[in-house]
Design a protein around this motif. Structure first.
Motif, PDB file in Angstrom:
ATOM      1  N   TRP A 154       0.690  -1.223  -0.073  1.00 27.33           N
ATOM      2  CA  TRP A 154      -0.003  -0.147  -0.048  1.00 27.33           C
ATOM      3  C   TRP A 154       0.930   1.272   0.122  1.00 27.33           C
ATOM      4  CZ3 TRP A 154      -0.728  -3.857   3.841  1.00 27.33           C
ATOM      5  CH2 TRP A 154      -1.643  -4.793   3.756  1.00 27.33           C
ATOM      6  N   SER A 155       2.181   1.152  -0.746  1.00 28.30           N
ATOM      7  CA  SER A 155       3.059   2.136  -0.427  1.00 28.30           C
ATOM      8  C   SER A 155       2.633   3.458  -1.552  1.00 28.30           C
ATOM      9  CB  SER A 155       4.298   1.694  -0.688  1.00 28.30           C
ATOM     10  OG  SER A 155       5.467   2.595  -1.005  1.00 28.30           O
ATOM     11  N   MET A 156       1.985   4.448  -1.132  1.00 33.90           N
ATOM     12  CA  MET A 156       1.571   5.514  -1.984  1.00 33.90           C
ATOM     13  C   MET A 156       2.115   7.048  -1.214  1.00 33.90           C
ATOM     14  SD  MET A 156       0.146   4.462  -4.780  1.00 33.90           S
ATOM     15  CE  MET A 156      -0.474   5.929  -5.519  1.00 33.90           C
ATOM     16  N   CYS A 157       2.963   6.896  -0.447  1.00 27.41           N
ATOM     17  CA  CYS A 157       3.577   8.095   0.132  1.00 27.41           C
ATOM     18  C   CYS A 157       5.079   7.916   0.445  1.00 27.41           C
ATOM     19  CB  CYS A 157       3.055   8.252   1.672  1.00 27.41           C
ATOM     20  SG  CYS A 157       1.202   8.563   1.749  1.00 27.41           S
ATOM     21  N   PRO A 158       5.772   8.943   0.011  1.00 28.57           N
ATOM     22  CA  PRO A 158       5.155  10.333  -0.686  1.00 28.57           C
ATOM     23  C   PRO A 158       4.447   9.813  -2.055  1.00 28.57           C
ATOM     24  CG  PRO A 158       7.620  10.112  -0.798  1.00 28.57           C
ATOM     25  CD  PRO A 158       7.359   8.892  -0.120  1.00 28.57           C
ATOM     26  N   SER A 159       3.944  10.865  -2.481  1.00 24.80           N
ATOM     27  CA  SER A 159       3.074  10.684  -3.834  1.00 24.80           C
ATOM     28  C   SER A 159       3.700  11.338  -4.942  1.00 24.80           C
ATOM     29  CB  SER A 159       1.569  11.125  -3.427  1.00 24.80           C
ATOM     30  OG  SER A 159       1.022  10.604  -2.294  1.00 24.80           O
ATOM     31  N   HIS A 160       4.631  11.996  -4.954  1.00 29.63           N
ATOM     32  CA  HIS A 160       4.888  13.005  -6.202  1.00 29.63           C
ATOM     33  C   HIS A 160       5.805  12.209  -7.250  1.00 29.63           C
ATOM     34  CE1 HIS A 160       8.402  13.113  -3.216  1.00 29.63           C
ATOM     35  NE2 HIS A 160       9.289  13.485  -4.084  1.00 29.63           N
ATOM     36  N   HIS A 161       6.179  11.054  -6.795  1.00 31.14           N
ATOM     37  CA  HIS A 161       6.656  10.276  -7.996  1.00 31.14           C
ATOM     38  C   HIS A 161       5.900   9.297  -8.359  1.00 31.14           C
ATOM     39  CE1 HIS A 161      10.997  11.257  -6.459  1.00 31.14           C
ATOM     40  NE2 HIS A 161      10.559  11.884  -7.186  1.00 31.14           N
ATOM     41  N   ILE A 162       5.204   8.667  -7.617  1.00 31.91           N
ATOM     42  CA  ILE A 162       4.165   7.349  -8.186  1.00 31.91           C
ATOM     43  C   ILE A 162       3.076   7.971  -8.865  1.00 31.91           C
ATOM     44  CG2 ILE A 162       3.134   7.070  -5.905  1.00 31.91           C
ATOM     45  CD1 ILE A 162       3.537   4.039  -6.665  1.00 31.91           C
ATOM     46  N   VAL A 163       2.330   9.004  -8.136  1.00 32.30           N
ATOM     47  CA  VAL A 163       1.092   9.393  -8.703  1.00 32.30           C
ATOM     48  C   VAL A 163       1.229   9.940 -10.336  1.00 32.30           C
ATOM     49  CG1 VAL A 163      -0.768  11.220  -8.656  1.00 32.30           C
ATOM     50  CG2 VAL A 163      -0.214   9.891  -6.782  1.00 32.30           C
ATOM     51  N   PRO A 164       2.354  10.787 -10.444  1.00 34.76           N
ATOM     52  CA  PRO A 164       2.669  11.166 -12.075  1.00 34.76           C
ATOM     53  C   PRO A 164       3.025   9.836 -12.869  1.00 34.76           C
ATOM     54  CG  PRO A 164       3.604  12.753 -10.375  1.00 34.76           C
ATOM     55  CD  PRO A 164       3.253  11.598  -9.729  1.00 34.76           C
ATOM     56  N   ALA A 165       3.902   8.994 -12.385  1.00 31.34           N
ATOM     57  CA  ALA A 165       4.170   7.937 -13.016  1.00 31.34           C
ATOM     58  C   ALA A 165       3.001   6.843 -13.308  1.00 31.34           C
ATOM     59  CB  ALA A 165       5.053   6.877 -11.883  1.00 31.34           C
ATOM     60  N   LEU A 166       1.738   6.927 -12.526  1.00 30.93           N
ATOM     61  CA  LEU A 166       0.630   6.128 -12.877  1.00 30.93           C
ATOM     62  C   LEU A 166      -0.067   6.960 -13.984  1.00 30.93           C
ATOM     63  CD1 LEU A 166      -0.729   5.307  -9.385  1.00 30.93           C
ATOM     64  CD2 LEU A 166       0.366   3.751 -11.089  1.00 30.93           C
ATOM     65  N   ILE A 167      -0.177   8.192 -13.877  1.00 29.90           N
ATOM     66  CA  ILE A 167      -0.847   9.019 -14.889  1.00 29.90           C
ATOM     67  C   ILE A 167      -0.019   8.908 -16.122  1.00 29.90           C
ATOM     68  CG2 ILE A 167      -1.482  11.631 -15.529  1.00 29.90           C
ATOM     69  CD1 ILE A 167      -1.866  11.850 -12.488  1.00 29.90           C
ATOM     70  N   GLU A 168       1.162   8.885 -16.145  1.00 23.85           N
ATOM     71  CA  GLU A 168       1.986   8.989 -17.338  1.00 23.85           C
ATOM     72  C   GLU A 168       1.701   7.704 -18.102  1.00 23.85           C
ATOM     73  OE1 GLU A 168       6.584   9.166 -18.418  1.00 23.85           O
ATOM     74  OE2 GLU A 168       5.977  10.565 -16.955  1.00 23.85           O
ATOM     75  N   ASN A 169       1.360   6.634 -17.380  1.00 21.56           N
ATOM     76  CA  ASN A 169       1.409   5.237 -18.045  1.00 21.56           C
ATOM     77  C   ASN A 169      -0.049   5.080 -18.217  1.00 21.56           C
ATOM     78  OD1 ASN A 169       3.854   3.460 -18.301  1.00 21.56           O
ATOM     79  ND2 ASN A 169       4.089   4.379 -16.164  1.00 21.56           N
ATOM     80  N   GLY A 170      -0.951   5.900 -18.156  1.00 24.48           N
ATOM     81  CA  GLY A 170      -2.409   5.822 -18.589  1.00 24.48           C
ATOM     82  C   GLY A 170      -3.299   5.033 -17.649  1.00 24.48           C
ATOM     83  N   ILE A 171      -2.663   4.791 -16.338  1.00 32.62           N
ATOM     84  CA  ILE A 171      -3.571   4.212 -15.220  1.00 32.62           C
ATOM     85  C   ILE A 171      -4.588   5.123 -14.579  1.00 32.62           C
ATOM     86  CG2 ILE A 171      -3.297   3.112 -13.232  1.00 32.62           C
ATOM     87  CD1 ILE A 171      -1.988   1.372 -15.107  1.00 32.62           C
ATOM     88  N   ARG A 172      -5.834   4.584 -14.862  1.00 34.83           N
ATOM     89  CA  ARG A 172      -6.971   5.349 -14.675  1.00 34.83           C
ATOM     90  C   ARG A 172      -7.264   5.496 -12.988  1.00 34.83           C
ATOM     91  NH1 ARG A 172     -11.107   4.447 -18.998  1.00 34.83           N
ATOM     92  NH2 ARG A 172      -9.783   3.788 -20.500  1.00 34.83           N
TER      93      ARG A 172
END
Ligand SMILES: [Zn+2]
Length: 370
Positions: A154-172
């Motif tokens: 459940w590792s989503m913190c800190p978010s500033h790398h992983i959230v853009p990485a998901l968006i960049e890969n088209g994960i909705r």
């Protein structure tokens, strides 16, 4: 009348410390679950740890010997999608550079926490997993898309790398957050400020628990309540505790004194406070899950197509658990006007046609058992 989309999400992996055989912990139990769900007309979403799968495939391709049963794993995932179930992305990055020594994958702990990886590295890992699943599954369903993600531990913190990485890969959709949850250690997060335990939100790039209305990513939280320790009592949870002790994740560099102090602190917290109680279909009893569905319906009378995400793990799905689960599926089938089985792919189809979920502010409290 309130209506809920029910998502049973199954983390598909061996033990977190790299021990265990994929046949015993993944394909066999998941085969039983798929049969059970098929008989009940229900949908299962397999959250496949692609880091493990890519390593098993690499070993098989290199050696010509399918030591980890990747052929059966890939066949199981293809069959699941062909039957209308869903397969989405889960990643334990510490497998990607792990070494198989003896009977165990020695984890590469520098890459244990998804959210702590550099932006380029986590982007590359998500891309690799998504590409692998889409290449594997499009031959059985040309419309298949990898669009949902759950982070290891459940590792989503800190978010500033992983959230853009998901968006960049088209994960909705991300489904890693559970409100009230927190950890401090090799993986650190605090989801106490998450906007909801059930209603999805669009997270900001800086903080998975913040809101940014124009974000293309939607967080669909794992359903969770805050409860006292005695509410956790179930045979399934006891089995989970025993399993964790048998296959501990041993972190180097932690002294035994620090471990003991940590355990005492944990014991105090365990008894005195309330804890994040995830809706876990391998660890909660049938009665606990059914009562939770009743509370959800009672607490959200105006909800329309509100998703409820349950979590499970293939490694914990034994035959006893299957019997409990059969009762849960029968309950849901007895109330088709309130509960409907769904998957991330089905949500995506419905939401893209404007049928976004709605939920009123929490109204009357119907009481949470403690
Ligand atoms: Zn996992």
């Amino acid at each position: 009348m309130a209506r809920f989309d029910i998502l049973f999400t199954l983390d598909y992996e061996i033990h977190g410390n790299g021990e265990g055989r994929p046949r015993a912990l993944m394909t066999r139990p998941t085969g039983r679950l798929l049969d059970l769900f098929q008989d009940a007309g229900a949908r299962l979403t397999i959250m496949a740890d692609t880091a493990e799968l890519l390593r098993y495939r690499e070993v098989a391709d290199r050696s010509g010997r399918d030591y980890f049963g990747i052929g059966d794993i890939e066949e199981q995932l293809r069959t699941a999608v062909a039957r209308g179930h869903d397969v989405q992305l889960h990643v334990h990055p510490s497998y990607l550079k792990a070494e198989f020594v003896g009977r165990k994958w020695e984890q590469y702990y520098k890459e244990y926490s998804c959210a702590d990886l550099p932006r380029e590295r986590i982007t590359e890992i998500i891309s690799g997993g998504k590409t692998y699943l889409e290449r594997l599954l499009r031959p059985v369903d040309p419309d298949y898309a990898c669009l949902a993600f759950r982070a290891a531990n459940w590792s989503m913190c800190p978010s500033h790398h992983i959230v853009p990485a998901l968006i960049e890969n088209g994960i909705r959709y991300d489904s890693s957050v559970f409100k009230y949850g927190s950890r401090k250690g090799t993986v650190t997060f605090d989801y106490s400020q998450a906007p909801s335990n059930i209603v999805p939100w669009r997270p900001s790039a800086e903080d998975i628990c913040g809101i940014s209305q124009d974000s293309p990513l939607i967080e669909i939280p794992i359903y969770c309540e805050r409860r006292h320790v005695w509410a956790f009592a179930s045979l399934g949870r006891l089995r989970r505790v025993l399993t964790s002790r048998q296959y501990p994740v041993k972190l180097s560099g932690m002294s035994s004194r620090r471990r003991i102090v940590g355990r005492l602190r944990d014991l105090g917290r365990l008894v005195l406070s309330r804890h994040a109680w995830k809706l876990d279909f391998n660890q909660c009893s049938a009665g606990q899950i059914v009562r939770t569905f009743e509370r959800i319906a009672c607490n959200n009378p105006g909800a329309k197509d509100l998703p409820v995400v349950l979590i499970g793990h293939s490694k914990l799905a034994d035959t006893r658990n299957g019997k409990e689960l059969a009762q849960v599926l029968a309950y849901l089938n007895s109330k088709p006007e309130v509960f409907r089985f769904s998957t991330f792919r089905q949500l995506s189809g419905a939401w893209s046609h404007g049928r976004e979920p709605t939920a009123p502010e929490r109204l009357a409290s119907c009481g949470v058992e403690t």
